[in-house]
Write an enzyme that holds these catalytic residues in place. Structure first.
Site, PDB file in Angstrom:
ATOM      1  N   THR A  64       0.903  -1.156   0.000  1.00 28.51           N
ATOM      2  CA  THR A  64       0.000   0.000   0.000  1.00 28.51           C
ATOM      3  C   THR A  64       0.936   1.199   0.000  1.00 28.51           C
ATOM      4  OG1 THR A  64      -0.117   0.075   2.409  1.00 28.51           O
ATOM      5  CG2 THR A  64      -1.830  -1.196   1.295  1.00 28.51           C
ATOM      6  N   HIS A  65       0.533   2.253  -0.657  1.00 27.78           N
ATOM      7  CA  HIS A  65       1.405   3.437  -0.844  1.00 27.78           C
ATOM      8  C   HIS A  65       2.728   3.048  -1.511  1.00 27.78           C
ATOM      9  CE1 HIS A  65      -1.257   5.326   2.231  1.00 27.78           C
ATOM     10  NE2 HIS A  65      -1.168   4.128   2.785  1.00 27.78           N
ATOM     11  N   SER A  75      17.954  -0.410 -26.351  1.00 25.04           N
ATOM     12  CA  SER A  75      18.290   1.006 -26.505  1.00 25.04           C
ATOM     13  C   SER A  75      19.348   1.124 -27.583  1.00 25.04           C
ATOM     14  CB  SER A  75      18.826   1.547 -25.182  1.00 25.04           C
ATOM     15  OG  SER A  75      19.627   2.699 -25.421  1.00 25.04           O
ATOM     16  N   LYS A 101      20.182  -2.242 -21.884  1.00 24.18           N
ATOM     17  CA  LYS A 101      18.768  -1.952 -21.635  1.00 24.18           C
ATOM     18  C   LYS A 101      17.814  -2.973 -22.242  1.00 24.18           C
ATOM     19  CE  LYS A 101      17.329   1.995 -20.772  1.00 24.18           C
ATOM     20  NZ  LYS A 101      16.751   2.845 -19.815  1.00 24.18           N
ATOM     21  N   ASN A 105      13.842  -2.439 -22.474  1.00 31.45           N
ATOM     22  CA  ASN A 105      12.775  -1.512 -22.088  1.00 31.45           C
ATOM     23  C   ASN A 105      11.389  -2.129 -22.273  1.00 31.45           C
ATOM     24  OD1 ASN A 105      14.664   0.469 -21.496  1.00 31.45           O
ATOM     25  ND2 ASN A 105      14.693   1.190 -23.627  1.00 31.45           N
ATOM     26  N   GLU A 145       4.591   0.455 -21.383  1.00 29.73           N
ATOM     27  CA  GLU A 145       4.501   1.921 -21.306  1.00 29.73           C
ATOM     28  C   GLU A 145       3.442   2.465 -22.245  1.00 29.73           C
ATOM     29  OE1 GLU A 145       8.723   3.741 -20.806  1.00 29.73           O
ATOM     30  OE2 GLU A 145       8.954   1.829 -21.823  1.00 29.73           O
ATOM     31  N   TYR A 191     -31.155  15.968 -34.567  1.00 28.03           N
ATOM     32  CA  TYR A 191     -29.806  15.802 -35.107  1.00 28.03           C
ATOM     33  C   TYR A 191     -29.157  17.150 -35.403  1.00 28.03           C
ATOM     34  CZ  TYR A 191     -26.035  14.590 -38.330  1.00 28.03           C
ATOM     35  OH  TYR A 191     -24.818  14.466 -38.931  1.00 28.03           O
ATOM     36  N   GLN A 232     -21.536  14.332 -36.237  1.00 31.42           N
ATOM     37  CA  GLN A 232     -20.628  13.632 -37.145  1.00 31.42           C
ATOM     38  C   GLN A 232     -19.231  13.472 -36.524  1.00 31.42           C
ATOM     39  OE1 GLN A 232     -20.875  14.148 -41.532  1.00 31.42           O
ATOM     40  NE2 GLN A 232     -18.983  15.299 -41.290  1.00 31.42           N
ATOM     41  N   LYS A 256     -17.623   9.832 -34.673  1.00 32.64           N
ATOM     42  CA  LYS A 256     -17.059   8.574 -35.175  1.00 32.64           C
ATOM     43  C   LYS A 256     -15.554   8.438 -34.978  1.00 32.64           C
ATOM     44  CE  LYS A 256     -20.797   8.581 -38.205  1.00 32.64           C
ATOM     45  NZ  LYS A 256     -20.996   9.973 -37.753  1.00 32.64           N
TER      46      LYS A 256
HETATM   47  N1  ARG Z   1     -22.401  11.984 -42.239  1.00 33.96           N
HETATM   48  C1  ARG Z   1     -23.450  12.293 -41.313  1.00 33.96           C
HETATM   49  C2  ARG Z   1     -23.002  11.942 -39.890  1.00 33.96           C
HETATM   50  O1  ARG Z   1     -22.086  11.234 -39.741  1.00 33.96           O
HETATM   51  C3  ARG Z   1     -24.687  11.549 -41.661  1.00 33.96           C
HETATM   52  C4  ARG Z   1     -25.947  12.221 -41.247  1.00 33.96           C
HETATM   53  C5  ARG Z   1     -26.164  13.443 -42.032  1.00 33.96           C
HETATM   54  N2  ARG Z   1     -27.447  14.013 -41.760  1.00 33.96           N
HETATM   55  C6  ARG Z   1     -27.744  15.257 -42.148  1.00 33.96           C
HETATM   56  N3  ARG Z   1     -28.911  15.684 -41.832  1.00 33.96           N
HETATM   57  N4  ARG Z   1     -26.896  16.009 -42.779  1.00 33.96           N
HETATM   58  O2  ARG Z   1     -23.596  12.377 -38.918  1.00 33.96           O
END
Ligand code: ARG
Length: 463
Positions: free
Chosen positions: A160-161, A282, A288, A290, A295, A322, A327, A330
């Site tokens: 601990t610690h 290294s 070394k 590593n 890491e 929306y 967008q 993603k």
């Molecule tokens: N490429 C857009 C996205 O990833 C798709 C949806 C677009 N919708 C719109 N009303 N322009 O969100």
């Protein structure tokens, strides 16, 4: 990349095409092409539903469904020409479908919008990643179980610690990570169950006047049911945030373990030897070895947690339903998913290939007065001292040993009795580390018998 003047998908009311910079900031095709398979699966389910409900003819739906398979094979075969002017994966696929099958392609977008389409595609993608993450975690758990089983009774210092606390077993330490990863797995499962509702058919935001069958598309795509509110369905990215938060917690666990491996493989600790496969040299210091992989795993939490914060920040002020801000979801999720999978795979490899240095672990287990608590407990049990007094007596004995430059088991009985007259020879029985760990038989304790029970339970769970 091909070039178009006004957008062929929605350019009806536009006389001119977008500025080049507009096109660059607007397009997502550079990254959302990763959802091609999901997009096509969603469209094929939608087309089948449109035919089943009489919204499009069977022959048009068949042409669409066949044509989409051709598009998919072009994308998978690397011959598909993606266009930035067509913005995203949805319009790229549809435009190519039109080139292949002609007029019926224009009927595919009946009763849907890119808003419900992208929500559906992205959910399908995240769902696949959850399944992959669960598999990756399970593989790591199995590697840890292998280590735990081999060293269920190997003693090592528990900290601990990062100060020596009490002896524990190697198996117990490995199983601590099994518990963490088990929770990670169950968190991903919970998130999957919660997200598994199909947005398709919510259309732009309000639903549709066409007599669609949302249960049919939901079932075809492996969802439990359709989402119950069309506004929420196109505005919701909770599933992506839950994925990122599950990924963040999991990556945090990996990072803690990685940190231990960095410490343990150092010349000062020498608790483990990493295999050559997971070490680097290294360019200047020939001695070394590593632990670069450890890491980097330790560092991965930075970008995964960063993705979580980034998407929370994107979503926090958005009005329903929306907005194009979404967008930006993603790339964060793609990057986090890629790096989580990489970290899990690297950790699994390192754990499978590393060797615990049993002798060094045992030597370290006995140093640092690690059995002082056992001594205090003995004073309570055998001499009926209140624990506070026993703690004090033990503290004095530790100070005495320290002044003599030895460990507790090296003190003589006379040394012991000079601090408390009631101490007998029997005390030496509890000062050894093997006895110490074997005595910790409380449920979930470090005793080898307890560790073996937990290993058996986990093997059963994973069967
Ligand atoms: N490429 C857009 C996205 O990833 C798709 C949806 C677009 N919708 C719109 N009303 N322009 O969100």
């Amino acid at each position: 990349m091909t070039d178009k003047s006004s957008n062929q998908m929605w350019g009806g009311r536009f006389a001119a095409g977008p500025d080049a910079i507009m096109e660059a900031i607007n397009a997502s095709i550079g990254f959302d092409q990763r959802m091609a398979a999901q997009d096509i699966a969603g469209s094929r389910a939608h087309a089948a539903m449109l035919a089943a409900t009489g919204i499009v003819s069977d022959s048009d739906a068949s042409a669409i469904r066949e044509g989409l398979l051709t598009v998919l094979s072009e994308i998978q075969g690397g011959t598909f020409e993606f266009s930035t002017a067509l913005e995203d994966i949805h319009m790229n696929v549809e435009a190519r479908l039109k080139e292949i099958i002609g007029e019926p392609a224009g009927r595919l977008h009946t009763a849907r919008s890119r808003n419900d389409q992208v929500a559906t595609d992205f959910k399908l993608w995240v769902r696949d990643q959850i399944d992959a993450a669960i598999d990756g975690i399970e593989a790591l758990i199995k590697a840890l179980l292998g280590q735990a089983e081999a060293g269920a009774d190997w003693v090592m210092p528990g900290f601990t610690h990062l100060q020596t606390a009490q002896p524990v077993t190697w198996g117990h330490h490995m199983m601590a990570y099994v518990e963490m990863l088990g929770r990670d797995m169950s968190r991903f499962r919970d998130a999957r169950a919660r997200m598994n509702e199909c947005p398709l058919g919510s259309a732009a935001l309000a639903g549709t006047s066409f007599p669609i069958d949302r249960h049919m598309t939901a079932t075809a795509l492996g969802f439990d049911r359709p989402t119950a509110n069309s506004l929420d369905a196109v505005a919701d990215r909770d599933f992506a945030l839950e994925f990122l938060s599950c990924a963040s917690i999991c990556a945090m666990h990996l990072s803690r373990f990685a940190e231990e491996l960095v410490i343990w493989s150092s010349a000062q600790f020498r608790f483990v030897a990493m295999s050559d496969k997971w070490s680097t040299g290294s360019s200047i210091m020939p001695q070394k070895r590593n632990p670069d992989a450890a890491e980097l795993i330790r560092a991965k939490i930075g970008r995964i947690f960063g993705a979580n914060v980034a998407l929370m920040t994107v979503m926090k002020g958005l009005p329903l339903a929306y907005s194009k801000d979404m967008q930006e979801d993603k790339e964060q999720v793609f990057d986090a998913a890629d790096n989580l999978m990489l970290a899990l795979a690297a950790m699994t490899g390192m754990v499978s290939d590393m060797t615990a240095r049993r002798e060094n672990l045992a030597a370290a287990a006995g140093s640092g007065f690690s059995t002082a608590t056992d001594l205090a407990d003995w004073l309570v049990r055998e001499l009926n001292l209140p624990f506070r007094d026993a703690h004090h007596v033990t503290g004095s004995l530790v100070a005495l040993a320290e002044s003599k430059g030895c460990d507790l088991p090296d003190l003589t009985l006379q040394d012991m009795q000079s601090v408390h007259a009631g101490i007998t020879d029997a005390v030496f029985g509890v000062l050894g580390v093997d006895n110490s760990v074997a005595s910790r038989m409380s449920y979930g304790g470090t005793a080898p018998a307890q560790v073996r029970d937990q290993i058996a339970r986990w093997k059963d769970v994973l069967k």
